[in-house]
Design an enzyme around this catalytic site. Structure first.
Site: not given
Ligand code: AGP
Length: 607
Positions: A2, A27, A74, A100-101, A481, A485, A488, A504, A602
């Site tokens: 948001c 965002r 959002w 927001n929140g 990671e 990637k 997402e 395992h 974001k």
């Molecule tokens: C990364 O590709 C993600 N969109 C997400 O995991 C992100 O890294 C996470 O939300 C943490 O965000 P920050 O680094 O702004 O704290």
């Protein structure tokens, strides 16, 4: 997530608010709205679509409005409909609130208000705020008092901007565990949840702290601590502008642009800090706590998502180079964990945005423990940057794509620098890591030159539904990671695993439709990883190997990508670049919204 933007001043309020909302679009959001107010006249316009739609609806307006509050939502409570979009109002429609929140006790408040005769139009938690203000206004007759009383009854996290039609000269704002800033202009103020929404003309800003509210008019500002019931005097701070280019240029997506910025990212993170000729690592951001750092015996890294995986790379780096035990914890878990913490522990928060609610909550948890709190943050002036005792900025420049790419590269670079710094030069790895860090930008550039080849391989695999990423040592967090990637941006099911764990459990999944992306650098774990690949190969699982010249695979695997040689400790910087490109090209091939994946935001500002 948001976004809030509000304006009060002597020009038309619509333009700065719409421009601010546009600046926050990256965002992630699913609906938007704005309230515009002038003497005896108020309008509320909402859409379940983009800010552009709002802008179109506003274009026909003849009158000029001096006050506006806008929002990008959002969805958390209630689906992304027009009714659930902010601003929300009281039943009379003369109090407007953007938020927001999350209001955690909204159900109780709602029940209370319903019993008092209030009717609700949305499924949101936010709608209780204007209704509760209305309830208290009925008693106190003074808007500020009603606002204060409402804030005292809310539990959870919030940044709030409120406006009252009968008081068109003031915007009321408040915050608790969610950022809110007030930009100062000439005969105007802009309130926002992020400084990037303030516009380039705004040079000074007030940061509200928790339990502070402000009554904001064109030419004045009153800040009040509603917990301690006292007015606060503070001076505005200069905005430290990150001048780096944020437009797309010739790139089709921010994600690709940001991956291609990685060489410069590493350069920016090491410039002035790493001096190979003098064998020096200088971290100005840690100087004020240098003495305390001499006595630490445990480091806890807290972070989320990609930043958490960068933290896992940091664990290997700091333990190996500086010899200090490190634990990496998901911020969302750390907050609720009951573990013994001594004063010789340091907590390091890693965050690109500096606004991640879980990471902020993790830092809040140890606020009164007398523990040193450090930050590795990209966004200058963000909440985490301000709430930590000291830290090292990533200097990656604004990252707009929801999928974090260059920020990961910057975080790992900074973690390598911190490992070197904490070693006090007493590690046999000190010199090799210092010397090699300066070569990394060129080596990433060499990988980027292979992007067409990586694209070709990625396209070959874009129709698969499942993927495994495996690696050992420094490559294990990279595998995690890489899988994140791919998940997402392409919505393909992907899992990262330590290669040694295959037998395992995960080996059971391997068959011809389950490809494995193997991270295979040169080093003492090469042969062990090759054995894991043999097991996959003999079960007909397709393999794509990322390797260096010295770690070529002799068996007959499906695909391979050769990248430059580097030392083990810095391999994540090179391998991650390949993984980022791989995910990007698959997402593009699937015609997905690469920069704004579905359901994601974001900056994750709610816990
Ligand atoms: C990364 O590709 C993600 N969109 C997400 O995991 C992100 O890294 C996470 O939300 C943490 O965000 P920050 O680094 O702004 O704290």
């Amino acid at each position: 997530m948001c976004g809030i933007v509000g304006y009060i001043g002597n020009r038309s309020a619509i333009e700065p608010v719409i421009e601010g909302l546009k600046a926050l679009e990256y965002r992630g959001y699913d609906s938007a709205g704005i309230s515009i107010i002038d003497k005896n006249n108020a309008k509320l316009i909402k859409t379940a679509g983009r800010v552009e739609r709002l802008s179109e609806e506003l274009s026909g307006l003849k009158e000029s409005y001096g006050l506006a509050i806008g929002h990008t939502r959002w969805a958390t409570h209630g689906s992304p409909t027009k009714a659930n979009a902010h601003p929300h109002t009281n039943s009379k429609g003369n109090i407007f609130v953007v938020h927001n929140g999350i209001i955690e006790n909204y159900q109780d408040l709602k029940q209370f208000l319903i019993k008092k005769g209030y009717r609700f139009k949305s499924n949101t938690d936010t709608e209780v705020i204007p209704q509760l203000i209305d309830y208290h206004l009925g008693k106190t007759k003074i808007f500020l008092e009603a606002f204060k009383q409402t804030l005292r009854e809310l539990r959870g996290a919030y940044a709030i901007a409120a406006a009252y039609q009968d008081d068109p000269r003031n915007v009321y704002v408040a915050k608790l565990s969610s950022p809110l800033v007030i930009g100062v202009g000439k005969h105007e103020h802009i309130v926002a949840s992020d400084i990037s929404a303030l516009g380039s003309d705004t040079k000074k800003v007030f940061y509200l702290e928790d339990y502070e509210l402000a009554v904001v008019s064109s030419d004045s500002l009153r800040i009040h601590d509603y917990k301690k019931s006292m007015d606060i005097t503070k001076n505005p701070e200069n905005i430290q502008v990150d001048s780096k280019e944020t437009s797309l240029g010739d790139f089709p997506h921010y994600m690709l642009k940001e991956i291609f910025e990685s060489p410069q990212t590493v350069q920016s993170a090491i410039v002035g800090r790493i001096k190979p000729n003098e064998n020096i690592v200088k971290l100005g951001g840690l100087e004020s706590v240098a003495n305390q750092l001499q006595y630490i015996d445990r480091i806890i890294i807290v972070a989320c998502g990609t930043s958490y995986y960068a933290g896992l790379v940091g664990e290997y780096l700091i333990e190996e180079v500086a010899g200090i035990p490190v634990e990496v914890q998901l911020a969302s878990e750390f907050k609720y964990r009951k573990e013994p913490l001594s004063r010789s522990t340091v907590v390091i928060a890693i965050s690109q945005s500096g606004e991640t609610a879980d990471t902020i909550a993790a830092l809040n948890k140890v606020e009164d423990y007398g523990i040193l709190r450090l930050g590795i943050v990209n966004s200058v002036g963000s909440t985490i940057a301000r709430m930590t005792d000291a830290g090292v900025y990533c200097h990656a420049g604004p990252e707009k794509s929801v999928a974090s790419t260059k920020a990961f590269i910057a975080q790992v670079t900074v973690l390598a620098e911190i490992a070197l710094y904490l070693s006090n030069g007493n590690s046999s790895l000190y010199k090799p890591v210092v010397n090699e860090l300066v070569n990394v930008p060129t080596k990433i550039t060499e990988i980027l030159r292979q992007s067409e080849k990586i694209k070709k391989i990625a396209l070959k695999y874009s129709k698969y539904r499942d993927f495994l990423f495996i690696g050992r040592g420094y490559m294990y967090p990279c595998a995690l990671e890489g899988a994140l990637k791919l998940k997402e941006v392409s919505y393909i099911h992907a899992e990262g695993y330590a290669a040694g764990e295959m037998k395992h459990g995960p080996l059971a999944m391997i068959e011809r439709n389950f490809p494995t992306l193997a991270l295979l650098p040169n080093g003492n774990l090469f042969e062990k990883t090759i054995s894991n690949l043999e097991e996959i190969h003999s079960r007909k699982g397709p393999i794509i190997a990322i390797h260096s010249q010295k770690s070529r695979v002799q068996m007959n695997i499906e695909d391979s990508i050769e990248i430059p040689e580097t030392i083990e400790q810095l391999q994540p910087l090179l391998f991650a670049t390949v993984l980022q490109l791989f995910s990007y090209y698959i997402a593009v091939d699937k015609k997905l919204d690469v920069d704004k994946p579905r359901n994601l935001a974001k900056s994750v500002t709610v816990e």
